[in-house]
Design a protein around this motif. Sequence first.
Motif, PDB file in Angstrom:
ATOM      1  N   MET A 254       0.849  -1.194   0.000  1.00 28.95           N
ATOM      2  CA  MET A 254       0.000   0.000   0.000  1.00 28.95           C
ATOM      3  C   MET A 254       0.886   1.247   0.000  1.00 28.95           C
ATOM      4  N   ASN A 255       0.629   2.184  -0.927  1.00 33.21           N
ATOM      5  CA  ASN A 255       1.441   3.390  -0.957  1.00 33.21           C
ATOM      6  C   ASN A 255       0.937   4.404   0.070  1.00 33.21           C
ATOM      7  N   VAL A 256       1.718   5.462   0.269  1.00 36.54           N
ATOM      8  CA  VAL A 256       1.394   6.439   1.309  1.00 36.54           C
ATOM      9  C   VAL A 256       0.054   7.107   1.045  1.00 36.54           C
ATOM     10  N   GLY A 257      -0.201   7.446  -0.227  1.00 32.07           N
ATOM     11  CA  GLY A 257      -1.463   8.100  -0.548  1.00 32.07           C
ATOM     12  C   GLY A 257      -2.670   7.247  -0.204  1.00 32.07           C
ATOM     13  N   GLN A 258      -2.598   5.966  -0.510  1.00 31.21           N
ATOM     14  CA  GLN A 258      -3.703   5.067  -0.174  1.00 31.21           C
ATOM     15  C   GLN A 258      -3.888   4.952   1.335  1.00 31.21           C
ATOM     16  N   LEU A 259      -2.773   4.838   2.035  1.00 30.82           N
ATOM     17  CA  LEU A 259      -2.858   4.728   3.488  1.00 30.82           C
ATOM     18  C   LEU A 259      -3.421   6.012   4.085  1.00 30.82           C
ATOM     19  N   GLN A 260      -3.026   7.152   3.551  1.00 33.45           N
ATOM     20  CA  GLN A 260      -3.543   8.417   4.065  1.00 33.45           C
ATOM     21  C   GLN A 260      -5.057   8.504   3.860  1.00 33.45           C
ATOM     22  N   ALA A 261      -5.534   8.057   2.698  1.00 38.43           N
ATOM     23  CA  ALA A 261      -6.979   8.075   2.441  1.00 38.43           C
ATOM     24  C   ALA A 261      -7.713   7.181   3.437  1.00 38.43           C
ATOM     25  N   ARG A 262      -7.140   6.031   3.718  1.00 45.42           N
ATOM     26  CA  ARG A 262      -7.763   5.128   4.697  1.00 45.42           C
ATOM     27  C   ARG A 262      -7.716   5.725   6.096  1.00 45.42           C
ATOM     28  N   ALA A 263      -6.601   6.350   6.440  1.00 41.73           N
ATOM     29  CA  ALA A 263      -6.485   6.965   7.758  1.00 41.73           C
ATOM     30  C   ALA A 263      -7.476   8.111   7.913  1.00 41.73           C
ATOM     31  N   ASP A 264      -7.667   8.889   6.847  1.00 45.54           N
ATOM     32  CA  ASP A 264      -8.654   9.980   6.893  1.00 45.54           C
ATOM     33  C   ASP A 264     -10.048   9.428   7.167  1.00 45.54           C
ATOM     34  N   ARG A 265     -10.403   8.361   6.477  1.00 43.15           N
ATOM     35  CA  ARG A 265     -11.731   7.773   6.685  1.00 43.15           C
ATOM     36  C   ARG A 265     -11.856   7.197   8.095  1.00 43.15           C
ATOM     37  N   ALA A 266     -10.793   6.547   8.559  1.00 41.18           N
ATOM     38  CA  ALA A 266     -10.818   5.975   9.911  1.00 41.18           C
ATOM     39  C   ALA A 266     -10.982   7.071  10.949  1.00 41.18           C
ATOM     40  N   ALA A 267     -10.261   8.175  10.775  1.00 41.20           N
ATOM     41  CA  ALA A 267     -10.350   9.284  11.729  1.00 41.20           C
ATOM     42  C   ALA A 267     -11.738   9.912  11.707  1.00 41.20           C
ATOM     43  N   GLU A 268     -12.296  10.087  10.517  1.00 49.88           N
ATOM     44  CA  GLU A 268     -13.638  10.669  10.421  1.00 49.88           C
ATOM     45  C   GLU A 268     -14.659   9.807  11.149  1.00 49.88           C
ATOM     46  N   SER A 269     -14.575   8.516  10.935  1.00 52.13           N
ATOM     47  CA  SER A 269     -15.489   7.601  11.621  1.00 52.13           C
ATOM     48  C   SER A 269     -15.271   7.629  13.130  1.00 52.13           C
ATOM     49  N   ALA A 270     -14.004   7.706  13.547  1.00 52.73           N
ATOM     50  CA  ALA A 270     -13.701   7.713  14.978  1.00 52.73           C
ATOM     51  C   ALA A 270     -14.157   9.006  15.640  1.00 52.73           C
ATOM     52  N   ILE A 271     -14.038  10.127  14.934  1.00 57.32           N
ATOM     53  CA  ILE A 271     -14.509  11.404  15.489  1.00 57.32           C
ATOM     54  C   ILE A 271     -16.023  11.371  15.658  1.00 57.32           C
ATOM     55  N   THR A 272     -16.717  10.835  14.665  1.00 50.27           N
ATOM     56  CA  THR A 272     -18.176  10.707  14.781  1.00 50.27           C
ATOM     57  C   THR A 272     -18.550   9.845  15.979  1.00 50.27           C
ATOM     58  N   HIS A 273     -17.863   8.727  16.128  1.00 50.15           N
ATOM     59  CA  HIS A 273     -18.119   7.841  17.268  1.00 50.15           C
ATOM     60  C   HIS A 273     -17.897   8.589  18.581  1.00 50.15           C
ATOM     61  N   LEU A 274     -16.835   9.373  18.658  1.00 49.80           N
ATOM     62  CA  LEU A 274     -16.518  10.067  19.900  1.00 49.80           C
ATOM     63  C   LEU A 274     -17.568  11.120  20.227  1.00 49.80           C
ATOM     64  N   TYR A 275     -17.961  11.903  19.247  1.00 48.37           N
ATOM     65  CA  TYR A 275     -18.991  12.912  19.503  1.00 48.37           C
ATOM     66  C   TYR A 275     -20.334  12.268  19.836  1.00 48.37           C
ATOM     67  N   ASP A 276     -20.614  11.115  19.265  1.00 45.43           N
ATOM     68  CA  ASP A 276     -21.847  10.408  19.609  1.00 45.43           C
ATOM     69  C   ASP A 276     -21.856   9.992  21.080  1.00 45.43           C
ATOM     70  N   ARG A 277     -20.677   9.812  21.651  1.00 48.55           N
ATOM     71  CA  ARG A 277     -20.568   9.394  23.051  1.00 48.55           C
ATOM     72  C   ARG A 277     -20.563  10.575  24.023  1.00 48.55           C
ATOM     73  N   GLN A 278     -20.462  11.792  23.533  1.00 49.22           N
ATOM     74  CA  GLN A 278     -20.385  12.943  24.427  1.00 49.22           C
ATOM     75  C   GLN A 278     -21.716  13.153  25.147  1.00 49.22           C
ATOM     76  N   ARG A 279     -21.646  13.441  26.429  1.00 53.50           N
ATOM     77  CA  ARG A 279     -22.851  13.687  27.217  1.00 53.50           C
ATOM     78  C   ARG A 279     -23.302  15.140  27.063  1.00 53.50           C
ATOM     79  N   GLU A 280     -24.510  15.411  27.500  1.00 50.11           N
ATOM     80  CA  GLU A 280     -25.090  16.736  27.319  1.00 50.11           C
ATOM     81  C   GLU A 280     -24.287  17.822  28.023  1.00 50.11           C
ATOM     82  N   ASP A 281     -23.637  17.466  29.128  1.00 48.62           N
ATOM     83  CA  ASP A 281     -22.865  18.472  29.866  1.00 48.62           C
ATOM     84  C   ASP A 281     -21.476  18.689  29.277  1.00 48.62           C
ATOM     85  N   GLY A 282     -21.171  18.010  28.165  1.00 51.48           N
ATOM     86  CA  GLY A 282     -19.883  18.195  27.502  1.00 51.48           C
ATOM     87  C   GLY A 282     -18.845  17.156  27.846  1.00 51.48           C
ATOM     88  N   SER A 283     -19.128  16.303  28.802  1.00 46.34           N
ATOM     89  CA  SER A 283     -18.148  15.311  29.250  1.00 46.34           C
ATOM     90  C   SER A 283     -18.360  13.978  28.538  1.00 46.34           C
TER      91      SER A 283
END
Length: 567
Positions: free
Chosen positions: A1-30
Motif C-alpha cells: 500500500m502506498n502512502v497516498g492510499q494509506l492516508q486516504a484510509r487513515a482519513d476515513r478511519a479518523a472521520e469515523s472515529a470522530i463521529t463515534h466520539l462525539y456520539d458518546r459525548q454527554r449533554e454536559d460536555g463530558s
Amino acid sequence: MNVGQLQARADRAAESAITHLYDRQREDGSWVDRLSSSTIATSLGVLSLNRADPEGYASRIASGIAWLRAHQRDDGGWAMADAEWPSSPGMTAFAIAALHEVDSDASHRHIQRGRTFLDENDAVNVIPGLNGQAPKTWPAALPTIWALTGLRDFEQQPDLPVEAILVPRRWRNKVSIALPAILGLGVMQSRTMKRSAPRRVLGRIAEPLALNWLREISGTNGGIEECPMIAGFLYLGLRQAGTGVDLQLASLRYLLETQREDGSWAIDRDLEISVTAYSIMALSEFQDVATEPLMQGTREWLLRNQWNKPFRQFGIPSGGWGWANPSGWPESEDTAVVLGVLADLGVPRTHPAVQLGVQWLLKMQNRDGSWSEWVRNTNIMNDRPCPGVTAHVVMALQRYGLSDAPGTALARALEYLRTHQEKDGSISSVWFRDNTHGTSRLLEAFVDSRKGSEPAAVAARDWLLANQAADGGWPLKHELPPKGSTAEETAWALFALLKAGENPAGPAILRAVEWLVNHQDSQGTWRPSNVGLYFDDLCYTDDLIAHTFVLRALGRWIKTISRGESG
C-alpha cells in the motif's frame, strides 16, 4: 500500500472515529467510558447483596451469580476481567467464595472445577495468606473473605489492624488507596476475633476514629474511590461487625447503583474525568477545540470538577483533579492531564483554577523529583513514584511555561526519569503493563522540554523502534498478558515517535498506522485490551482509553504526512 492510499484510509478511519466520539459525548460536555467487568468486584457485590437481603435482592443476586458462572474459563479458573487475561488463583478464590455462600448446590460443578484449578496452580503458595504467610498487599483481603464465608477457619485471617488509624497520618497514609478496606475489615476483626487485652483497648479507641474517617472520605453517592470492590469490602466487614450502619447503607446503595444489567460490577465505576481529558487531547489534533462550540460545556465541566478544598484525610492540598467524582480522590496523573487540555481549551495560566492546579502539582512532587498519585514520598502499593505520571506532570508544567533550569521542579523530574531509565532505553509505568507506556511518555516529556536529542530521549526512541512487533503494532515482548499488539500501546508508541520527529513516511510509522487502520471495527472504534493495572496486578480494559489515544495518534500522523509537520 502506498502512502497516498494509506492516508486516504487513515482519513476515513479518523472521520469515523470522530463521529463515534462525539456520539458518546454527554449533554454536559463530558464523556464516560466503560471499564471491563471484574470477577472480584462481582463476587463481593453478590456477597454483599446476599447478606443484606437475599429475598429482596434475589433477582440481582441471581444475575451476578449467573455472570460468575458464565465467565468461568475452560481451565476451571476465573480471570481478573471479562477480557483476554488468563485465569488467576486469586480471582478464582473470590468467585468460589461467592458461589459457595450464595448458591453452593446449584454451583457445585463450578466450585469443584475452580478448586481443581487452585490445586493445579499451587494456590496455597500463590495466594498470600492461604498458608498462613503474611500478605504484603491487598490480597490480604482474600483469606478474610474466605473466613467470612466459611471456607477457612475464622481466626486464621491475616491481621488488618484498625489501630492503623491511631498512628500519625504520614505513616498510615503510606498504604493510601488500600486504607479504606484495611479499616473497614479491621473494625470487623477487632469486634469478632480474639485479641489481647491491650489490643482490645486500642480497638475500642480506634473504632470510632476509623468509622469517622471512612465517613469523611465517602462521596455523596455512597462510594469510596468510585470503587465497587471497596464498597463490597466495607459492607461485608461492617455488617459482620454489627456497626457503622450508615456506612453499610451507603456502601449498599453504591453497589445497587453500580451493578450492571448483566449482573456484574466493574473494578471502578468509570474514569469520566480522565477520558474526558483524553477525548479533548484526541480532538485537538483535528480542530481548534478552544473555539469549538461543543467544547464550551466540556471546559466548564472540567473546571467544576477541580477539588477546591484540601483532601484533608491524606494531607492533599486543594487544586487537584481526580479520575471521577464525587468519591474519586485528587491525584497527580489526572491533574496533569486536565491542566494540559485546559490549555488546549484556551484557559490561560492566569486563570485561578490553572494557578491553583500548577501549585498543587509543585507541592506534590516527591523528594526524588518524581510524582506519585496521592501520597508524597512513599514506595508501597500503587502509590509509589511513577515514571508515566512524572512525565505527564512535566508536560503539563511545560505547557504553562515553567522553567527547567537547574534546581527547578522540572529539572529534578527530568533527572529522575534519566536515572530510572533502563539500560536498554525503556522505563516502566506503575499504572500500565510492560514498558511501552512509560517509554513513550518519557520520550514525549523530553521532546516537550526541548531535549529530544538528549541520550535519554534517543534511547527511548530507539527502544520503541526496536520493540515494534512484526505486524506493525506494539509491544514486541509481553511480561503481562494479553499477547500480541494492542491498540493502546501501538497508539502510545506511534504518537511519541511522531512527536519526536520520526519520519511520517518511514516504514516503522507506516506499518503502525496501517495496523491501527486495519483494526478499526465497524463502529469506528478499537477493541480495548487489558493494559491498565489497578491495585498492583488487578487489570482492566477501558474502551475510551483505546479509542481516544488511537484517534490522537492517527490525527498526529495525518497532520505530519499532509503538512510536513514534525514534533
